[in-house]
Design a protein around this motif. Sequence first.
Motif, PDB file in Angstrom:
ATOM      1  N   ASN A  16       0.815  -1.208   0.000  1.00 21.78           N
ATOM      2  CA  ASN A  16       0.000   0.000   0.000  1.00 21.78           C
ATOM      3  C   ASN A  16       0.853   1.263   0.000  1.00 21.78           C
ATOM      4  N   LEU A  17       1.866   1.307   0.844  1.00 29.19           N
ATOM      5  CA  LEU A  17       2.701   2.497   0.940  1.00 29.19           C
ATOM      6  C   LEU A  17       3.406   2.792  -0.386  1.00 29.19           C
ATOM      7  N   ALA A  18       3.989   1.778  -1.003  1.00 32.12           N
ATOM      8  CA  ALA A  18       4.683   1.976  -2.279  1.00 32.12           C
ATOM      9  C   ALA A  18       3.707   2.387  -3.374  1.00 32.12           C
ATOM     10  N   ALA A  19       2.533   1.760  -3.402  1.00 30.83           N
ATOM     11  CA  ALA A  19       1.538   2.100  -4.423  1.00 30.83           C
ATOM     12  C   ALA A  19       1.082   3.549  -4.284  1.00 30.83           C
ATOM     13  N   GLN A  20       0.824   3.967  -3.051  1.00 32.81           N
ATOM     14  CA  GLN A  20       0.393   5.346  -2.831  1.00 32.81           C
ATOM     15  C   GLN A  20       1.511   6.334  -3.166  1.00 32.81           C
ATOM     16  N   TYR A  21       2.735   5.989  -2.802  1.00 31.72           N
ATOM     17  CA  TYR A  21       3.878   6.858  -3.088  1.00 31.72           C
ATOM     18  C   TYR A  21       4.041   7.061  -4.596  1.00 31.72           C
ATOM     19  N   VAL A  22       4.041   5.978  -5.346  1.00 29.49           N
ATOM     20  CA  VAL A  22       4.197   6.067  -6.799  1.00 29.49           C
ATOM     21  C   VAL A  22       3.005   6.800  -7.412  1.00 29.49           C
ATOM     22  N   PHE A  23       1.808   6.520  -6.914  1.00 32.14           N
ATOM     23  CA  PHE A  23       0.627   7.200  -7.437  1.00 32.14           C
ATOM     24  C   PHE A  23       0.739   8.713  -7.260  1.00 32.14           C
ATOM     25  N   PHE A  24       1.113   9.163  -6.071  1.00 30.61           N
ATOM     26  CA  PHE A  24       1.170  10.602  -5.827  1.00 30.61           C
ATOM     27  C   PHE A  24       2.336  11.269  -6.543  1.00 30.61           C
ATOM     28  N   LEU A  25       3.419  10.551  -6.758  1.00 29.90           N
ATOM     29  CA  LEU A  25       4.490  11.110  -7.587  1.00 29.90           C
ATOM     30  C   LEU A  25       3.993  11.349  -9.013  1.00 29.90           C
ATOM     31  N   GLY A  26       3.285  10.372  -9.548  1.00 28.62           N
ATOM     32  CA  GLY A  26       2.745  10.516 -10.893  1.00 28.62           C
ATOM     33  C   GLY A  26       1.647  11.565 -10.973  1.00 28.62           C
ATOM     34  N   ALA A  27       0.805  11.624  -9.948  1.00 27.41           N
ATOM     35  CA  ALA A  27      -0.269  12.623  -9.933  1.00 27.41           C
ATOM     36  C   ALA A  27       0.308  14.027  -9.874  1.00 27.41           C
ATOM     37  N   TYR A  28       1.382  14.195  -9.118  1.00 27.60           N
ATOM     38  CA  TYR A  28       2.047  15.502  -9.054  1.00 27.60           C
ATOM     39  C   TYR A  28       2.458  15.956 -10.452  1.00 27.60           C
ATOM     40  N   ARG A  29       3.085  15.065 -11.205  1.00 23.49           N
ATOM     41  CA  ARG A  29       3.546  15.431 -12.547  1.00 23.49           C
ATOM     42  C   ARG A  29       2.363  15.641 -13.488  1.00 23.49           C
ATOM     43  N   ALA A  30       1.350  14.802 -13.383  1.00 26.45           N
ATOM     44  CA  ALA A  30       0.187  14.949 -14.249  1.00 26.45           C
ATOM     45  C   ALA A  30      -0.514  16.289 -13.998  1.00 26.45           C
ATOM     46  N   PHE A  31      -0.661  16.681 -12.744  1.00 29.36           N
ATOM     47  CA  PHE A  31      -1.283  17.967 -12.439  1.00 29.36           C
ATOM     48  C   PHE A  31      -0.394  19.139 -12.828  1.00 29.36           C
ATOM     49  N   TYR A  32       0.897  18.911 -12.878  1.00 24.64           N
ATOM     50  CA  TYR A  32       1.811  19.981 -13.281  1.00 24.64           C
ATOM     51  C   TYR A  32       1.572  20.378 -14.738  1.00 24.64           C
ATOM     52  N   ILE A  33       1.034  19.463 -15.529  1.00 30.07           N
ATOM     53  CA  ILE A  33       0.707  19.767 -16.928  1.00 30.07           C
ATOM     54  C   ILE A  33      -0.314  20.906 -16.995  1.00 30.07           C
ATOM     55  N   PHE A  34      -1.239  20.946 -16.037  1.00 35.21           N
ATOM     56  CA  PHE A  34      -2.207  22.043 -15.993  1.00 35.21           C
ATOM     57  C   PHE A  34      -1.505  23.387 -15.787  1.00 35.21           C
TER      58      PHE A  34
END
Length: 167
Positions: free
Chosen positions: A87-105
């Motif tokens: 769970n911890l690794a999945a959430q960590y990777v998810f939020f790293l990717g979400a950070y970059r995806a939202f940065y596109i905005f």
Amino acid sequence: MMKVVFIVSSLAIVWFMRLHPVIKRSYDKELDTFRYYLLVLGSFVLALLIHEKFTVQEVFWAFSIYLEAVAILPQLFLLQRSGNVDNLAAQYVFFLGAYRAFYIFNWIYRYFTEPYFTRWIACVSGLVQTALYADFFYYYFISPMMPFLLAVDTDDFRWSCIGSSFP
């Protein structure tokens, strides 16, 4: 102030990964065979070749952007090799990717509000980085146990939920 928070939190993550006894016990050095130095070297060569202006500051800025775009590859490679994503690794990777995806905005906003927005290196690298997360995001979102546990089918390198199978 935010840069200091970013640097301190990054150092804390590295400390937890390398030195904290609980996290260190779960690390399997035999599975961690990704040649990260190739990413560093490739990013540096790319920065020497493709930059906005040939100055030391600009080349190192381009190097940091290129390296940031591919820095997740060792983590994704290790998760696939290990066969389990807790769970911890999945959430960590998810939020790293979400950070970059939202940065596109941010780039879209800046493109329309700044008359001479020209950071195309950051935009292209950010799109590449977000694309690297795409497979993880896909299986993260379709997993019925999404916030809990994910596993990796190491035969065909597909993410799946433990106890379930995907077509």
